[in-house]
Write a protein that holds these residues in place. Structure first.
Motif, PDB file in Angstrom:
ATOM      1  N   ALA A  60       0.737  -1.172  -0.121  1.00 48.04           N
ATOM      2  CA  ALA A  60      -0.041   0.076   0.158  1.00 48.04           C
ATOM      3  C   ALA A  60       0.779   1.368   0.055  1.00 48.04           C
ATOM      4  N   GLY A  61       0.493   2.264  -0.956  1.00 51.67           N
ATOM      5  CA  GLY A  61       1.337   3.335  -0.860  1.00 51.67           C
ATOM      6  C   GLY A  61       2.340   3.474  -1.772  1.00 51.67           C
ATOM      7  N   GLU A  62       2.925   2.330  -2.602  1.00 54.43           N
ATOM      8  CA  GLU A  62       3.926   2.140  -3.336  1.00 54.43           C
ATOM      9  C   GLU A  62       3.512   2.391  -4.739  1.00 54.43           C
ATOM     10  N   THR A  63       4.211   2.715  -5.579  1.00 56.02           N
ATOM     11  CA  THR A  63       4.329   2.813  -6.891  1.00 56.02           C
ATOM     12  C   THR A  63       4.762   1.562  -7.585  1.00 56.02           C
ATOM     13  N   LEU A  64       4.476   0.971  -8.796  1.00 55.06           N
ATOM     14  CA  LEU A  64       4.935  -0.055  -9.263  1.00 55.06           C
ATOM     15  C   LEU A  64       6.391  -0.160  -9.367  1.00 55.06           C
ATOM     16  N   ALA A  65       6.880   0.788  -9.794  1.00 62.03           N
ATOM     17  CA  ALA A  65       8.409   0.846  -9.901  1.00 62.03           C
ATOM     18  C   ALA A  65       9.159   0.986  -8.399  1.00 62.03           C
ATOM     19  N   GLY A  66       8.590   1.562  -7.724  1.00 58.86           N
ATOM     20  CA  GLY A  66       9.151   1.757  -6.359  1.00 58.86           C
ATOM     21  C   GLY A  66       9.234   0.618  -5.645  1.00 58.86           C
ATOM     22  N   SER A  67       8.053  -0.339  -5.798  1.00 60.08           N
ATOM     23  CA  SER A  67       7.999  -1.589  -5.185  1.00 60.08           C
ATOM     24  C   SER A  67       8.797  -2.399  -5.844  1.00 60.08           C
TER      25      SER A  67
END
Length: 268
Positions: A60-67
């Motif tokens: 939750a709260g993450e972007t696809l690239a960030g995760s």
């Protein structure tokens, strides 16, 4: 943002019940200098005994690239920025295996939506973690019999965007065993699996697969995520990462309702 997506296939009625999507990421580190891809051997948990890219759930709260960047570092030790991650594919997987157990019914309620990234630049050293044991492979040496069934199809296509993929590798994919059911025909065959050179003009694809249940060769037990059935493949000319949640869901629901998952961009 991409233009709205319209399904061109005629959908039968009544429609099947829509499913919620569970978001995941999967990352393939590729060394352009050596022509190798880094895969991880799963040491525990879901997928134990199999090789795959690195990745996991989008929190939750993450972007696809960030995760994806977070999962790659946690599982392999290397550091790749969000800007260094190239998004290429969306894998849409569901199980339609029969089973009355409460756990099985929960599994069947969701579609796994897996976003595939490639990175060719990173910092740090590759290291084994509690969950994954990293290992470098040439495209022709992929451990096909120790991979998820659908992975044997799409991974060579993704690698073909960056590396030379010998025709022998495609032949090995077609002949590999499948831990519960033969790979069967997929429509259409991923073009790059028969290429002997890179394929830079093909960059984005969706692969939908449903599973009917089969024996997991790594555990020796029946598994709802084996026994590959329906398989639908489509290339796109615009980045899939720009699609809205509604567009992705509409595409897969078109497939689940008996269409071919065909979609086209329309003028706003």
């Amino acid at each position: 943002m991409s233009a709205p997506i319209a399904l061109t296939a005629s959908l039968p009625r009544p429609a099947v019940k829509a499913k919620a999507h569970k978001l995941y990421n999967l990352i393939l580190p590729i060394s352009l200098s050596t022509g190798l891809v880094l895969l991880g051997y799963k040491k525990r948990g879901f997928g134990i005994g199999k090789y795959n890219g690195f990745g996991g759930k989008v929190e939750a709260g993450e972007t696809l690239a960030g995760s994806a960047a977070r999962e790659l570092h946690e599982e392999s030790g290397i550091v790749c920025s969000e800007e260094q991650l190239a998004h290429h594919a969306v894998l849409l997987l569901e199980t339609v295996a029969e089973g009355k157990e409460a756990e099985m019914e929960m599994v069947k309620e969701k579609v796994l939506e897996i976003h595939v990234f490639v990175c060719t630049q990173w910092e740090g050293e590759v290291e084994e973690t509690d969950e994954m044991r990293p290992q470098w492979f040439a495209p022709e040496d992929l451990p096909l019999d120790d991979m998820w069934e659908e992975t044997r199809i799409w991974m060579l296509t993704a690698l073909g965007m960056y590396l030379s993929v010998p025709a022998s590798a495609a032949a090995a994919t077609a002949n590999s065993s499948s831990c519960g059911a033969g790979p069967g025909a997929f429509n259409p065959p991923p073009p790059t699996t028969t290429m002997t050179t890179t394929h830079p003009d093909r960059k984005w694809f969706i692969h939908y697969v449903d599973f009917h249940g089969g024996v997991n060769a790594q555990t020796g037990e029946w598994d709802p995520w084996h026994g590959m059935g329906k398989s639908v493949w489509k290339w796109f000319d615009t980045p899939l990462v720009d699609w809205s949640r509604e567009e992705v869901v509409a595409w897969v629901e078109g497939v689940r309702n008996g269409g071919e998952g065909k979609a086209e961009q329309v003028e706003a």
